[in-house]
Design a protein around this motif. Structure first.
Motif, PDB file in Angstrom:
ATOM      1  N   LEU A   1       0.821  -1.208   0.000  1.00 20.64           N
ATOM      2  CA  LEU A   1       0.000   0.000   0.000  1.00 20.64           C
ATOM      3  C   LEU A   1       0.856   1.260   0.000  1.00 20.64           C
TER       4      LEU A   1
ATOM      5  N   VAL B   1      -4.741  -2.261  -3.073  1.00 16.68           N
ATOM      6  CA  VAL B   1      -6.034  -1.828  -2.536  1.00 16.68           C
ATOM      7  C   VAL B   1      -7.143  -2.769  -2.998  1.00 16.68           C
TER       8      VAL B   1
ATOM      9  N   SER C   1      -9.285  -5.238  -0.606  1.00 19.81           N
ATOM     10  CA  SER C   1     -10.721  -4.972  -0.462  1.00 19.81           C
ATOM     11  C   SER C   1     -11.564  -6.202  -0.749  1.00 19.81           C
TER      12      SER C   1
ATOM     13  N   LEU D   1      -6.391   0.998   4.762  1.00 14.58           N
ATOM     14  CA  LEU D   1      -6.807   1.553   3.476  1.00 14.58           C
ATOM     15  C   LEU D   1      -7.163   3.040   3.564  1.00 14.58           C
TER      16      LEU D   1
ATOM     17  N   THR E   1      -9.692   3.031  -3.668  1.00 14.20           N
ATOM     18  CA  THR E   1      -9.854   2.890  -2.216  1.00 14.20           C
ATOM     19  C   THR E   1     -11.293   3.152  -1.802  1.00 14.20           C
TER      20      THR E   1
END
Length: 400
Positions: A207, A219, A223, A238, A253
């Motif tokens: 990240l 990301v 997720s 995040l 994001t």
């Protein structure tokens, strides 16, 4: 069993490849297997037919079995042969998961003589899959760096990333810090498809990668691990990327937060909407994410957008209309908002009324029919059309 191939042989002598293909098509699978005569005819079509005929015979050759491998290898390695013929040969070899095929395809790629041929060989290795992994892994850490170039290493990483098999996890982890950002992106995308306990910490580390494409890939991958959202505090990791200098990272994001199933995501997205540093493009991503979340709290935030950001009102209404969890609640709030206009017939709000009409049709609440009937008398023709369309969905028996 004696196979009659005289018509095919006669057709081949005069170059009538369509008849040759038709004759071969008439043979049963058992008649094709290990048949040298059919192989000879097929290779003639492959090297002398037009593109369509080559394409057709390429689907038959794998049915002949392993007797086709060496002739195909000879074809592919013959630099004097036409490139299109070698292209088809490499493509067909992808159907044979054999060590000699893997070795030959890797060698062909390393020659790097033609981009199109190289791409076909890469596709063939990808199709072969797991049998190619060992040969490709050897290129990641060669004993003699002079023998294996940076390009070879990149090729191996790119193919391993496409194979998507658990056997690629270990070699890909070893090269996750490759100097090439494009390769790091491929590696992160590939590793993100596996549920292996070693991978999430590596994705979290990425990240902060210097390359925006790598951060975006990390990301997206994280997720998709909503099952680990609470355990690994993914929202915490995040959230800082909502302020990333790269807009693509920010948008990814915002959308990623919707997949985490973390109740705090709504509050974070609400802050993003209210932030003066947020662009409308980023706010649009937050609006889409809130619609995906679809809880009452998320819908409340979207309703608030209608007043706070009028230019984003149509996008907010569309997002509200996609909720699957709170359709009745969402439709009730939209009707309430519709009736809250001081002057409901304002022309500048026609697009809002139009989207509300469409949304009510999608949300499926029969109790909103009276509101849609009112919109059928709207001064704007587009609003009337959307209202009638929505009524046709909710109450098809009503007179239109």
């Amino acid at each position: 069993m004696l196979i009659e191939l005289s018509p095919a042989t006669a057709a081949a002598e005069i170059g009538n490849w369509s008849i040759v293909i038709d004759c071969i098509h008439e043979l049963a699978l058992a008649q094709l297997k290990d048949n040298d005569r059919v192989l000879d005819l097929a290779l003639q079509v492959l090297t002398q037919g037009d593109f369509e005929q080559q394409w057709e015979i390429a689907k038959i050759v794998p049915k002949l079995g392993e007797i086709a491998i060496q002739p195909l290898l000879d074809l592919v390695n013959d630099r004097d042969n036409q490139l299109e013929n070698r292209w088809f040969g490499a493509r067909i070899l992808g159907e044979f998961a054999r060590p000699q095929v893997v070795t030959a395809l890797v060698a062909l790629i390393r020659q790097d003589e033609d981009p199109e041929l190289t791409a076909i060989a890469i596709g063939a290795l990808t199709k072969i899959g797991t049998p190619a992994i060992a040969a490709l892994t050897d290129l990641l850490a060669p004993a003699d760096p002079e023998v294996c170039s940076v390009a070879d290493r990149g090729m191996a990483i790119a193919i391993l990333a496409r194979i998507r098999h658990s056997q690629t996890i270990e070699p890909l982890i070893r090269v996750i810090d490759d100097p090439d950002p494009q390769l790091r992106t491929l590696i992160v995308e590939a590793l993100g498809s596996f549920h292996d306990p070693r991978i999430p910490p590596l994705l979290i580390a990425k990240l902060t990668d210097v390359a925006a494409s790598v951060r975006t890939a990390a990301v997206v991958a994280l997720s998709l691990r909503g099952d680990l959202a609470i355990e690994l505090h993914l929202l915490h990791h995040l959230r800082p990327l909502l302020g990333d200098l790269n807009s693509a990272v920010c948008k990814a994001t915002a959308l990623g937060l919707a997949r985490l199933a973390d109740p705090q995501a709504v509050a974070v997205l609400t802050e993003l909407l209210a932030s003066p540093r947020s662009t409308n493009d980023l706010r649009a991503s937050a609006i889409l994410a809130l619609g995906w979340i679809g809880t009452r709290a998320a819908i409340d935030r979207l309703i608030a957008v209608l007043a706070s950001f009028p230019e984003l009102a149509p996008a907010a209404i569309v997002s509200i209309s996609k909720t699957e969890r709170e359709q009745i609640y969402a439709s009730q709030l939209l009707v309430t908002y519709l009736h809250s206009y001081p002057d409901p017939a304002r022309s500048d709000l026609a697009i809002v009324r139009q989207e509300i009409a469409a949304a009510l049709g999608n949300l499926g609440n029969i109790d909103t029919v009276p509101a849609l009937v009112e919109l059928c008398d709207d001064p704007d023709a587009r609003v009337r059309l959307h209202a009638m369309t929505a009524l046709a969905k909710l109450a098809p028996t009503l007179p239109q």
